[in-house]
Motif scaffolding. Structure first.
Motif, PDB file in Angstrom:
ATOM      1  N   TRP A 162      51.667  32.091  73.715  1.00 51.25           N
ATOM      2  CA  TRP A 162      52.244  31.005  73.132  1.00 51.25           C
ATOM      3  C   TRP A 162      53.653  31.112  72.463  1.00 51.25           C
ATOM      4  O   TRP A 162      54.371  30.385  71.688  1.00 51.25           O
ATOM      5  N   TRP A 218      48.380  27.718  62.279  1.00 50.27           N
ATOM      6  CA  TRP A 218      48.548  27.462  63.746  1.00 50.27           C
ATOM      7  C   TRP A 218      48.244  28.913  64.633  1.00 50.27           C
ATOM      8  O   TRP A 218      47.358  28.715  65.244  1.00 50.27           O
ATOM      9  N   LEU A 268      45.151  29.147  67.129  1.00 51.61           N
ATOM     10  CA  LEU A 268      45.407  29.384  68.668  1.00 51.61           C
ATOM     11  C   LEU A 268      44.606  30.877  68.908  1.00 51.61           C
ATOM     12  O   LEU A 268      43.973  30.818  70.051  1.00 51.61           O
ATOM     13  N   VAL A 327      42.201  24.954  68.553  1.00 50.83           N
ATOM     14  CA  VAL A 327      43.150  23.997  68.920  1.00 50.83           C
ATOM     15  C   VAL A 327      43.719  24.050  70.346  1.00 50.83           C
ATOM     16  O   VAL A 327      43.611  24.986  70.909  1.00 50.83           O
ATOM     17  N   PHE A 384      49.608  22.034  69.516  1.00 54.54           N
ATOM     18  CA  PHE A 384      50.525  23.371  69.033  1.00 54.54           C
ATOM     19  C   PHE A 384      51.706  22.774  69.260  1.00 54.54           C
ATOM     20  O   PHE A 384      52.791  22.885  68.558  1.00 54.54           O
ATOM     21  N   GLU A 385      52.179  22.633  70.605  1.00 58.31           N
ATOM     22  CA  GLU A 385      53.458  22.496  71.128  1.00 58.31           C
ATOM     23  C   GLU A 385      54.140  21.078  70.519  1.00 58.31           C
ATOM     24  O   GLU A 385      55.259  21.115  70.201  1.00 58.31           O
ATOM     25  N   TRP A 391      53.543  20.048  67.572  1.00 52.02           N
ATOM     26  CA  TRP A 391      53.901  20.585  66.213  1.00 52.02           C
ATOM     27  C   TRP A 391      55.245  21.466  66.143  1.00 52.02           C
ATOM     28  O   TRP A 391      56.021  21.103  65.393  1.00 52.02           O
ATOM     29  N   ARG A 392      55.287  22.397  66.859  1.00 51.58           N
ATOM     30  CA  ARG A 392      56.383  23.332  67.175  1.00 51.58           C
ATOM     31  C   ARG A 392      57.680  22.416  67.298  1.00 51.58           C
ATOM     32  O   ARG A 392      58.674  22.888  66.829  1.00 51.58           O
ATOM     33  N   PHE A 401      56.923  29.852  62.748  1.00 54.34           N
ATOM     34  CA  PHE A 401      56.038  30.280  63.816  1.00 54.34           C
ATOM     35  C   PHE A 401      56.543  31.595  64.324  1.00 54.34           C
ATOM     36  O   PHE A 401      55.728  32.684  64.550  1.00 54.34           O
TER      37      PHE A 401
END
Lengths: 191, 298
Positions: free
Chosen positions: A3, B7, B11, B16, B21-22, B24-25, B35
């Motif tokens: 990620w 998060w 992950l 989630v 997540f993407e 939110w980021r 993050f």
């Protein structure tokens, strides 16, 4: 870690190791209360940089952003106190010795990490240790501790947040404990 | 930071979706920064595996850079102490300072006079009575309680009689300013001035009132080579510095005049001002052919 984007990897490897230098730079340019905010603003510019792999010297890149942002702020401010005017001489010395700073913070990292781990709440510390040092999966940790996976998740989040926050803080000179003593204390506690 | 850690833990546990997540980021660069910082901590903890069985290392020797820097700054800001001279007065005596010079002298009646930059005074002591003329510039006066005769300070048409105490007198381009720091004084018209009072004389006009706190601070501070400002424009700051400078500083870019400065500058050395202006505002200074220092926006 899947990620993390390339820019995040670059940010962690090339930018974060110099955070002590950034903090110092910011603290010389603006009042202490604003320094952290200035660094965060510079980070935001850096992590949005589309051309990050082409930046030859990421450290100077961010130091320059901090300086430019401080100039903008000073020009906008109604009154600037002389006490907060930068000390150019000191800044040049700090700029000229990047390696020494980087090595110093790199060495402290491990020692501080041990000290920080010891200060975590017991359950958060246990979860972080099992997940990252022993390499157990979240589900296995839940079984071993008799907790739900979502509770394990919460302890992990809490532990990581505390560690990440503390790692951004520049360690004060007085609190620097010799590595060997920390290590002994660490070993002692494991028994 | 807590949010970012949440998060990451989610992950890690697979609770989630990467898409959520993407989203939110991407919403805020501060999310991405937090993050990255949490991910860094997550990675760093893993390094402790290696520490588990490693023998103890000698502690890294840390150089106390902060201490070094501080020492350097102090050495750079040392002020020049004025020379104390005892002067024998007979008829009318003179004393003066060049641009950038400060000096102090003590008259035969015990009055101590400090001369600021570009100042000229004369005095005469006659049968116990003293008269002092401020011809140009600025002086600080300390009158001892033991003074027996009458002490008069004159500047152009202005005249004050001083009691014991300390006073500041300055010739401005448009006026003569007289401040009582301690003690008492009388104007020629018989108005009494007490500590904290200021008289401004323009021609035959004398205006008396309480002095600005910053004016009092300024009058006390120049003797230590310190300049005090309270939010004045760069124009004013440069003009105050220029009293001590030859050649002088010129602001070439009118937009720079909008900058306002406050606080205490602990030296009249222009290099300290110029480096500070450069570091804090990106203002560039250049020496022109006639020697003047020109300021331009960076």
């Amino acid at each position: 870690m899947t990620w993390l984007r390339d820019v995040d990897r670059w940010f962690i490897d090339e930018i974060l190791p110099h955070r002590v230098a950034f903090r110092r730079q910011a603290a010389r340019l603006v009042p202490t209360a604003e320094a952290e905010d200035l660094v965060q603003e510079a980070y935001a510019r850096a992590i949005n940089a589309s051309h990050h792999r082409e930046i030859v010297n990421p450290r100077s890149f961010v130091l320059t952003i901090i300086r430019n942002l401080a100039h903008e702020r000073h020009r906008r401010a109604t009154i600037v106190r002389f006490e907060h005017l930068a000390d150019m001489e000191a800044m040049e010395i700090a700029d000229s010795a990047p390696d020494q700073f980087a090595v110093l913070s790199g060495n402290m990292e491990l020692a501080r990490l041990i000290a920080l781990m010891e200060q975590l709440p017991p359950q958060a510390r246990a979860v972080v240790k099992m997940r990252r040092i022993e390499g157990l999966l979240p589900g296995d940790i839940a079984v071993r501790m008799g907790l739900s996976v979502s509770t394990v998740e919460k302890h992990l989040a809490k532990g990581l947040a505390i560690l990440a926050y503390a790692m951004q803080e520049a360690p004060p000179q007085e609190e620097r404990v010799p590595f060997s003593r920390l290590w002994q204390r660490h070993r002692h506690q494991r028994k | 930071m807590e949010e970012a850690a949440g998060w990451l833990a989610a992950l890690d546990a697979g609770s989630v979706t990467p898409q959520a997540f993407e989203q939110w980021r991407a919403a805020d660069p501060r999310h991405a920064i937090a993050f990255a910082q949490v991910a860094h901590a997550f990675e760093q903890v893993e390094r402790l595996r290696a520490v588990e069985d490693r023998p103890a290392e000698p502690a890294p020797t840390a150089i106390n850079r902060r201490g070094m820097l501080r020492a350097g700054v102090l050495a750079g800001g040392a002020s020049v102490a004025g020379a104390l001279l005892a002067v024998r007065a007979t008829a009318r005596e003179h004393a003066e300072t060049a641009i950038g010079e400060r000096r102090a002298l003590v008259l035969d009646d015990g009055t101590r006079i400090e001369l600021n930059t570009g100042t000229r005074i004369s005095w005469r002591i006659d049968k116990g009575d003293s008269r002092i003329w401020l011809e140009r510039g600025e002086i600080g006066l300390t009158v001892p309680a033991s003074l027996r005769g009458k002490l008069t300070l004159e500047a152009g048409s202005a005249r004050f009689t001083l009691g014991a105490g300390s006073f500041n007198a300055r010739q401005q381009p448009e006026s003569f300013d007289f401040l009582v720091l301690n003690g008492m004084a009388d104007s020629v018209r018989g108005d009494g001035l007490t500590a904290g009072a200021m008289a401004r004389v323009i021609g035959q006009n004398v205006a008396i009132g309480p002095a600005d706190p910053v004016a009092l601070d300024r009058a006390r501070s120049w003797k230590d080579g310190q300049l005090v400002f309270e939010g004045e424009s760069l124009d004013f700051v440069v003009a105050e510095f220029n009293r001590y400078l030859d050649p002088r500083i010129v602001i070439a870019d009118p937009a720079l005049s909008r900058i306002r400065l406050g606080g205490r500058f602990t030296t009249t050395n222009p290099n300290d001002l110029l480096t500070a202006l450069h570091a804090s505002f990106g203002i560039r200074s250049q020496r022109s052919e006639n020697g003047a220092i020109t300021l331009t926006a960076g």
